[in-house]
Design a protein around this motif. Structure first.
Motif, PDB file in Angstrom:
ATOM      1  N   ILE A  93      31.783  42.943  34.420  1.00 24.20           N
ATOM      2  CA  ILE A  93      31.512  41.465  33.636  1.00 24.20           C
ATOM      3  C   ILE A  93      31.251  40.279  34.111  1.00 24.20           C
ATOM      4  CG2 ILE A  93      32.293  39.967  31.442  1.00 24.20           C
ATOM      5  CD1 ILE A  93      34.060  41.992  31.015  1.00 24.20           C
ATOM      6  N   ARG A  94      31.729  39.581  35.548  1.00 22.48           N
ATOM      7  CA  ARG A  94      31.078  38.454  36.216  1.00 22.48           C
ATOM      8  C   ARG A  94      30.237  38.734  36.716  1.00 22.48           C
ATOM      9  NH1 ARG A  94      33.775  34.999  32.956  1.00 22.48           N
ATOM     10  NH2 ARG A  94      35.693  34.768  32.661  1.00 22.48           N
ATOM     11  N   TYR A  95      30.401  39.900  37.584  1.00 23.19           N
ATOM     12  CA  TYR A  95      28.969  40.471  38.370  1.00 23.19           C
ATOM     13  C   TYR A  95      27.784  39.945  37.275  1.00 23.19           C
ATOM     14  CZ  TYR A  95      31.051  43.574  41.195  1.00 23.19           C
ATOM     15  OH  TYR A  95      32.152  44.393  42.552  1.00 23.19           O
ATOM     16  N   LEU A  96      27.812  40.307  36.306  1.00 17.35           N
ATOM     17  CA  LEU A  96      27.165  40.465  35.458  1.00 17.35           C
ATOM     18  C   LEU A  96      26.726  38.688  34.908  1.00 17.35           C
ATOM     19  CD1 LEU A  96      25.075  41.492  32.939  1.00 17.35           C
ATOM     20  CD2 LEU A  96      26.759  42.269  31.264  1.00 17.35           C
ATOM     21  N   ASP A  97      27.766  38.237  34.567  1.00 15.33           N
ATOM     22  CA  ASP A  97      27.194  36.767  34.423  1.00 15.33           C
ATOM     23  C   ASP A  97      26.983  35.990  35.281  1.00 15.33           C
ATOM     24  OD1 ASP A  97      28.952  37.554  32.099  1.00 15.33           O
ATOM     25  OD2 ASP A  97      31.272  36.272  32.697  1.00 15.33           O
ATOM     26  N   LYS A  98      27.557  36.115  37.136  1.00 13.03           N
ATOM     27  CA  LYS A  98      26.814  35.681  37.857  1.00 13.03           C
ATOM     28  C   LYS A  98      24.913  36.427  38.101  1.00 13.03           C
ATOM     29  CE  LYS A  98      27.628  33.752  41.589  1.00 13.03           C
ATOM     30  NZ  LYS A  98      27.349  31.888  42.059  1.00 13.03           N
ATOM     31  N   LEU A  99      24.874  37.294  37.690  1.00 10.21           N
ATOM     32  CA  LEU A  99      23.548  37.515  38.332  1.00 10.21           C
ATOM     33  C   LEU A  99      22.653  36.750  36.575  1.00 10.21           C
ATOM     34  CD1 LEU A  99      23.613  41.631  38.326  1.00 10.21           C
ATOM     35  CD2 LEU A  99      22.979  40.010  40.343  1.00 10.21           C
ATOM     36  N   VAL A 100      23.137  36.593  35.840  1.00 12.40           N
ATOM     37  CA  VAL A 100      22.615  35.706  34.937  1.00 12.40           C
ATOM     38  C   VAL A 100      22.520  34.470  35.027  1.00 12.40           C
ATOM     39  CG1 VAL A 100      23.088  35.300  32.210  1.00 12.40           C
ATOM     40  CG2 VAL A 100      23.131  37.465  32.323  1.00 12.40           C
TER      41      VAL A 100
END
Length: 116
Positions: A93-100
């Motif tokens: 989930i944090r990977y996704l947050d970081k990409l955003v």
């Protein structure tokens, strides 16, 4: 469902916030969807279906085929270093947050997608 309450939250509940963040910074839905596809393997149709079905983050990432370069996503999100997270689902989930965040900040797409 066990763990953090975000695990049971529908991706569809958070997606509009991701979109608003990137658009507020002058970026597009296409850029957002590109990073989601890169991370999860979900094309536009599959992503749209998950959003329609209100798939939880737990089920969303369980169905995903995480990109082999996803572990190259490092750094801090919400004051926590991604690479130090013990829970694999929270890390995803944090990977996704970081990409955003990186899209919103205007980082070049080849760097966001860990291809350069």
């Amino acid at each position: 469902m066990t763990g953090h309450r975000i695990f049971g939250t529908p991706v569809a509940a958070v997606y509009p916030h991701y979109l608003a963040k990137v658009e507020r910074k002058g970026h597009t839905k296409a850029e957002l969807d590109t990073v989601i596809e890169w991370l999860t393997g979900f094309d536009d149709r599959a992503l749209a279906q998950h959003l329609t079905d209100e798939t939880s983050f737990e089920d969303f990432f369980a169905a995903a085929h995480l990109h082999p370069n996803a572990p190259l996503i490092r750094g801090t999100i919400c004051g926590v270093r991604i690479e130090e997270l013990d829970d694999p689902l929270m890390r995803q989930i944090r990977y996704l947050d970081k990409l955003v965040d990186e899209v919103a900040k205007g980082r070049p797409m080849e760097k966001v997608l860990r291809t350069a």
